[in-house]
Design a protein around this motif. Sequence first.
Motif, PDB file in Angstrom:
ATOM      1  N   VAL A 304       0.862  -1.190   0.000  1.00 38.95           N
ATOM      2  CA  VAL A 304       0.000   0.000   0.000  1.00 38.95           C
ATOM      3  C   VAL A 304       0.893   1.232   0.000  1.00 38.95           C
ATOM      4  CG1 VAL A 304      -1.835   1.239   1.208  1.00 38.95           C
ATOM      5  CG2 VAL A 304      -1.722  -1.244   1.378  1.00 38.95           C
ATOM      6  N   ARG A 305       0.619   2.119  -0.924  1.00 36.07           N
ATOM      7  CA  ARG A 305       1.348   3.389  -0.861  1.00 36.07           C
ATOM      8  C   ARG A 305       0.687   4.288   0.165  1.00 36.07           C
ATOM      9  NH1 ARG A 305       2.785   5.168  -7.017  1.00 36.07           N
ATOM     10  NH2 ARG A 305       4.156   3.425  -7.478  1.00 36.07           N
ATOM     11  N   TYR A 306       1.505   4.867   1.003  1.00 30.23           N
ATOM     12  CA  TYR A 306       1.084   5.851   1.999  1.00 30.23           C
ATOM     13  C   TYR A 306       0.199   5.268   3.082  1.00 30.23           C
ATOM     14  CZ  TYR A 306       2.488   7.859  -2.351  1.00 30.23           C
ATOM     15  OH  TYR A 306       3.145   8.069  -3.513  1.00 30.23           O
ATOM     16  N   ILE A 307       0.760   4.330   3.859  1.00 30.26           N
ATOM     17  CA  ILE A 307       0.043   3.890   5.046  1.00 30.26           C
ATOM     18  C   ILE A 307       0.393   4.849   6.172  1.00 30.26           C
ATOM     19  CG2 ILE A 307      -0.033   1.479   4.327  1.00 30.26           C
ATOM     20  CD1 ILE A 307       2.169   0.892   6.371  1.00 30.26           C
ATOM     21  N   HIS A 308      -0.391   4.829   7.197  1.00 33.78           N
ATOM     22  CA  HIS A 308      -0.238   5.752   8.342  1.00 33.78           C
ATOM     23  C   HIS A 308      -0.353   7.197   7.880  1.00 33.78           C
ATOM     24  CE1 HIS A 308       1.778   2.770  11.320  1.00 33.78           C
ATOM     25  NE2 HIS A 308       1.000   2.133  10.453  1.00 33.78           N
ATOM     26  N   ALA A 309      -1.189   7.427   6.890  1.00 33.22           N
ATOM     27  CA  ALA A 309      -1.369   8.754   6.305  1.00 33.22           C
ATOM     28  C   ALA A 309      -2.848   8.957   6.006  1.00 33.22           C
ATOM     29  CB  ALA A 309      -0.534   8.861   5.035  1.00 33.22           C
ATOM     30  N   PRO A 310      -3.263  10.187   5.710  1.00 31.07           N
ATOM     31  CA  PRO A 310      -4.696  10.426   5.523  1.00 31.07           C
ATOM     32  C   PRO A 310      -5.287   9.697   4.311  1.00 31.07           C
ATOM     33  CG  PRO A 310      -3.496  12.494   5.772  1.00 31.07           C
ATOM     34  CD  PRO A 310      -2.477  11.418   5.661  1.00 31.07           C
ATOM     35  N   LEU A 311      -4.487   9.435   3.317  1.00 36.43           N
ATOM     36  CA  LEU A 311      -5.020   8.801   2.113  1.00 36.43           C
ATOM     37  C   LEU A 311      -3.942   7.947   1.463  1.00 36.43           C
ATOM     38  CD1 LEU A 311      -7.264   8.504  -0.020  1.00 36.43           C
ATOM     39  CD2 LEU A 311      -6.450  10.596  -1.092  1.00 36.43           C
ATOM     40  N   GLY A 312      -4.259   6.683   1.264  1.00 33.19           N
ATOM     41  CA  GLY A 312      -3.323   5.789   0.594  1.00 33.19           C
ATOM     42  C   GLY A 312      -4.057   4.979  -0.452  1.00 33.19           C
ATOM     43  N   PHE A 313      -3.313   4.217  -1.211  1.00 29.74           N
ATOM     44  CA  PHE A 313      -3.993   3.363  -2.184  1.00 29.74           C
ATOM     45  C   PHE A 313      -3.221   2.084  -2.452  1.00 29.74           C
ATOM     46  CE2 PHE A 313      -1.466   3.792  -6.052  1.00 29.74           C
ATOM     47  CZ  PHE A 313      -0.772   4.973  -5.853  1.00 29.74           C
ATOM     48  N   CYS A 314      -3.965   1.079  -2.948  1.00 28.71           N
ATOM     49  CA  CYS A 314      -3.330  -0.173  -3.329  1.00 28.71           C
ATOM     50  C   CYS A 314      -3.956  -0.665  -4.624  1.00 28.71           C
ATOM     51  CB  CYS A 314      -3.465  -1.199  -2.215  1.00 28.71           C
ATOM     52  SG  CYS A 314      -5.165  -1.585  -1.807  1.00 28.71           S
ATOM     53  N   LYS A 315      -3.327  -1.657  -5.220  1.00 32.46           N
ATOM     54  CA  LYS A 315      -3.812  -2.178  -6.500  1.00 32.46           C
ATOM     55  C   LYS A 315      -4.759  -3.344  -6.260  1.00 32.46           C
ATOM     56  CE  LYS A 315      -0.943  -0.272  -9.801  1.00 32.46           C
ATOM     57  NZ  LYS A 315      -1.116  -0.053 -11.220  1.00 32.46           N
ATOM     58  N   LYS A 316      -5.853  -3.351  -7.017  1.00 25.96           N
ATOM     59  CA  LYS A 316      -6.817  -4.439  -6.881  1.00 25.96           C
ATOM     60  C   LYS A 316      -6.162  -5.785  -7.186  1.00 25.96           C
ATOM     61  CE  LYS A 316     -10.575  -1.747  -8.701  1.00 25.96           C
ATOM     62  NZ  LYS A 316     -11.514  -1.714  -9.822  1.00 25.96           N
ATOM     63  N   GLU A 317      -5.310  -5.784  -8.208  1.00 23.69           N
ATOM     64  CA  GLU A 317      -4.691  -7.058  -8.590  1.00 23.69           C
ATOM     65  C   GLU A 317      -3.834  -7.616  -7.461  1.00 23.69           C
ATOM     66  OE1 GLU A 317      -2.530  -4.671 -11.711  1.00 23.69           O
ATOM     67  OE2 GLU A 317      -0.928  -6.076 -11.220  1.00 23.69           O
ATOM     68  N   ASP A 318      -3.215  -6.738  -6.666  1.00 21.63           N
ATOM     69  CA  ASP A 318      -2.421  -7.217  -5.536  1.00 21.63           C
ATOM     70  C   ASP A 318      -3.306  -7.877  -4.483  1.00 21.63           C
ATOM     71  OD1 ASP A 318      -0.003  -6.442  -6.587  1.00 21.63           O
ATOM     72  OD2 ASP A 318      -0.015  -4.476  -5.623  1.00 21.63           O
ATOM     73  N   ILE A 319      -4.494  -7.314  -4.295  1.00 17.96           N
ATOM     74  CA  ILE A 319      -5.426  -7.905  -3.323  1.00 17.96           C
ATOM     75  C   ILE A 319      -5.852  -9.283  -3.816  1.00 17.96           C
ATOM     76  CG2 ILE A 319      -7.635  -7.626  -2.138  1.00 17.96           C
ATOM     77  CD1 ILE A 319      -7.375  -4.603  -2.632  1.00 17.96           C
ATOM     78  N   ILE A 320      -6.224  -9.319  -5.104  1.00 16.71           N
ATOM     79  CA  ILE A 320      -6.670 -10.597  -5.679  1.00 16.71           C
ATOM     80  C   ILE A 320      -5.559 -11.645  -5.574  1.00 16.71           C
ATOM     81  CG2 ILE A 320      -7.319 -11.731  -7.852  1.00 16.71           C
ATOM     82  CD1 ILE A 320      -8.673  -8.964  -8.567  1.00 16.71           C
TER      83      ILE A 320
END
Lengths: 344, 337, 338
Positions: A304-320
């Motif tokens: 996840v980019r930017y954890i412990h921050a107000p807004l982060g994101f991750c890739k759906k394919e990584d979750i899958i």
Amino acid sequence: MKFALELSDGFGPSSGEKNIAELIKKELSSISIDLKRDELGSLIVFKEGKNIKNHGIILSAHMDEVGFIISKINDDGTLSFRKLGGIDNRLLPAKRVIIGENRIKGTIMSPPIHLSKKSEMAIDTEQLTIFIGAKDKKQALEKVEIGDLATFDQIAFEKQDTLWGKAFDDRIGCYILTQILKMDWDINITGIFSVQEEVGVRGIQSALEYASGEFGFAIEGTTAYDIERDFPEESPSTFIGKGPAITVVDRMSIGTNSLKKIVEGVAKGNNIPYQFKKTVSGGTETFYLLNQKNIPAICISVPVRYIHAPLGFCKKEDIINTIKLVKGTAKLLEFQMKKLYGGK
Amino acid sequence: MAIDLKLLKKLTETFGPSGREDEVGKIILDRLTKKGFKPSKDVHGNIKITLGNSGNKILITAHMDEIGIVVNYIDEKGFLKISPIGGVYNEALFGSRILFANGKWGAIFSQTTNPKIKTDFNSLFVDIGAKNKEDAQKQVPIGTFGVFHREMVNLGDNIMAKALDDRVGVYILLKTIDNLKSKKMTNRVTFGFTVQEEFSTLGARALAHSIDPKVAIAVDVTASDDIREKLYLNMTLGNGPTIKIMDSSLISHPKLKNFFIDTAKKEKIKHQLEVLPFGGTDAGAMSLVKNGIPAIGVSIPARYVHTPSEMVNKKDIEGAINLLTTVLTKKDIGDLV
Amino acid sequence: MDYLKSLLEKASISGYEEDLKTFIVEKFKSSGLQLHISPMGNILAVKQGTSPYTILFDAHYDQIGFVVQKISPNGIVHLKSVGGHDPRVILGTKLIILGKEEVTGVIATIPPHLSSPDERKKVPKIAQMFLDTGLNYEQLTELVNIGDPVIFDRKIEIIDDYIIGPGIDNRGGVYTLLKLAKWLKVYDNTATIALRVTIQEEVGIRGAQMLPALPFDLAVVVDATFAKQPLANDNYTFDIDKGPTIMYGPNYSREYSRRVEEKAKLKKVKFQREVEESVRGTNAYGYRTMSGGKALIGISYPIYNMHTPSEIVKYETLKETIELFKIIVMEFNQGSVQ
């Protein structure tokens, strides 16, 4: 993956994870499970194996997110606060927060740059206050009280192949656990949705008393700092879009080597992309799976980019792919347990 | 269309710091007169000609001046103390040669080895080889202007010279005038060669005031990304002239910007988009005149701007002439705003 | 307040004011004012009076923001600040690129797991920060071009009497002028009243340096000022709930300001006094010396957290600002102080 977004939007700073536990309970309401909440608040979900009743695996993910606790209500109606978990002070000024049971909206005050000396220095949390529209202490007390918890105020959203939100560390792990629990299993699956990970990996310690299994997996949302960096030689930790990250060593524990090999084998055998976490930082629940339960354990994470921050994101394919990898590994262990302990 | 190296050499090597642009002006006046135009010069030294006698008024400028120095004090030994004219890049000065307005020469150096202040103008001095104070005062009196002289060098694809900022703009305007001479003009286009851009943008403002155009364009140099890390600029040498979107002095009028981009695309003219986090040009100054004049810049990416060895790419120059020749003959440019 | 909210949701980065411009023009039109729109985007709305004496009200309508400076091959977007930002509030902030479509991104931050405590003490320069949209170079360049404007997330919150959001400086001022326009519709004015909203204040007071379409005799400039808050030098700050400030200093005409204060006291409209020694502080810079030097009154409304995505104003203060405007119109309806 709507539920992942819903989880991220849930309110759950360390020690106030009730809302998240409710969301998870609702999500799992259609399947047959035993639920327990321990005194600290961790949710222990036991799903009995269809075939083998005495053996299984433990999966853990933590429900809490980094946040704040109101420490003082000031005469001018603003609130002083302390941080729950590791948050960079530089992220705080002018950010919006949500406070307490009543979900009061607040704004962290930020002195105008025009009137600040040393404008290149981060402001100490102790000097920051939260504005809630109260003109004095009395008015403020109508809305909040000392000890109220708070989180960043940020609605999650989906954008192309990414999910965005405030709390993917570790609601993404919670999401993955719920998905695994919903699958059919011949062995026991114990899902621990723990509390207070961000303030010293605490919830897992009490929750493990109510869990048993032969293998342990901590599922995390982890640091991905794979963008342009000041010093390219410094580690990005993990890369988004390159599959689940397997932790060989973190700050507290070394993932069991045999289990690491199994996980790798499953990934290779099923063409699941995977990577190793490249930093020895951050403690995870792996430590307690190893030490308290004395079982092989390892941590598998979604970058996840930017954890412990107000807004982060991750890739759906990584979750899958993480779900695929966890499922694949568990299925392999299931197969071996069936061989060992009989059944049909 | 090859670059007229002879003209560009003459333009860049000519003496012309802000406030002392007459020699550059003379080259422009002579050339335009020889080509049958009737250029005029205003009180500040701006030179202009207008092509076309109907349609919208458009003002396009390039500045004639370059950065330089002025002598402000002479010490007992005959060393000169100087002040900068325009944004002189101090770090590039040691050992530079100063050419003064009266043709005298000097070398520039620092009085101190203290790294913190050795490039400050208080520490810098110019040695003209004078015997003493009186001799120096006779040769280069206080108040004399000077420039950092270098010869132009042809590097093949690139050109290196002093004062490419903005003699390359002057060159582009002169060549554009040549191109437009035989064309039927649908706009009244005034070509302005301005003074004192490096100092106060006085020239461009005065010109904009007197002409009151509907649209103003400034042709100048801009920075290039390829020399320094972490500037994060979009412009590099050789990728075409830039269409300026923003710098510290100007936000180009959106309709003009789109018009330039669309025209360049339609005519297949290679170009780049410019967002410059510092610097300013005549375009910014002109945009504030009167009720506000919609303005835009067209720039040539350059390396080592404000040093005696500025460097530009020939293709970018050709592209700029091409782009401007096309744009200025489009009738709708003035109707946009 | 919903009206103010919808105004604040419009984008109006300096130089890219079009979105809000359309909104303002419509509102002025519906108030029956005569409009002059300059090619650069300054809007002048006039209610003609019977005397030649003209009072001009000004508010700049641009807000601070960013533009796309460069898109790196790895998909990182580099930004140029438009207007003065506080680097201390930018890290971790959600921004929206107004490209072909709106593209959301966040200012990249190093996770605290990977930074040292010393590193975390110093805030990097904005030029060294990046915007991460989660899109790669190809996806990005489909939607985004160099020079596209970038705004703060439109997160407008109303808490009791407070409005929180980006760009209250100075769209709060724009709001007061739009409300004044409504009032003018029914007011029988002798003096000519001109309402001007101007561009590009945040990048160097540019719009107000451009001559208005109409000569004027008295200019009234409204803008945001600093509200008293922790860590802000209280030499320069004003109570958030004690009314707008009336400005004193070289830019402002003392006699006029005093007259406004007297009448405000009579009508029980709250106000505070503010001193501004710098002549380049607000749009007053442009008007004071314009066309031979004109009378000038400055009115400011205190806001918290100036130049952040969470500026806060008290709604009551904006209403009081409008009351001061009305006082000015009525007071100078018949001409100047002399």
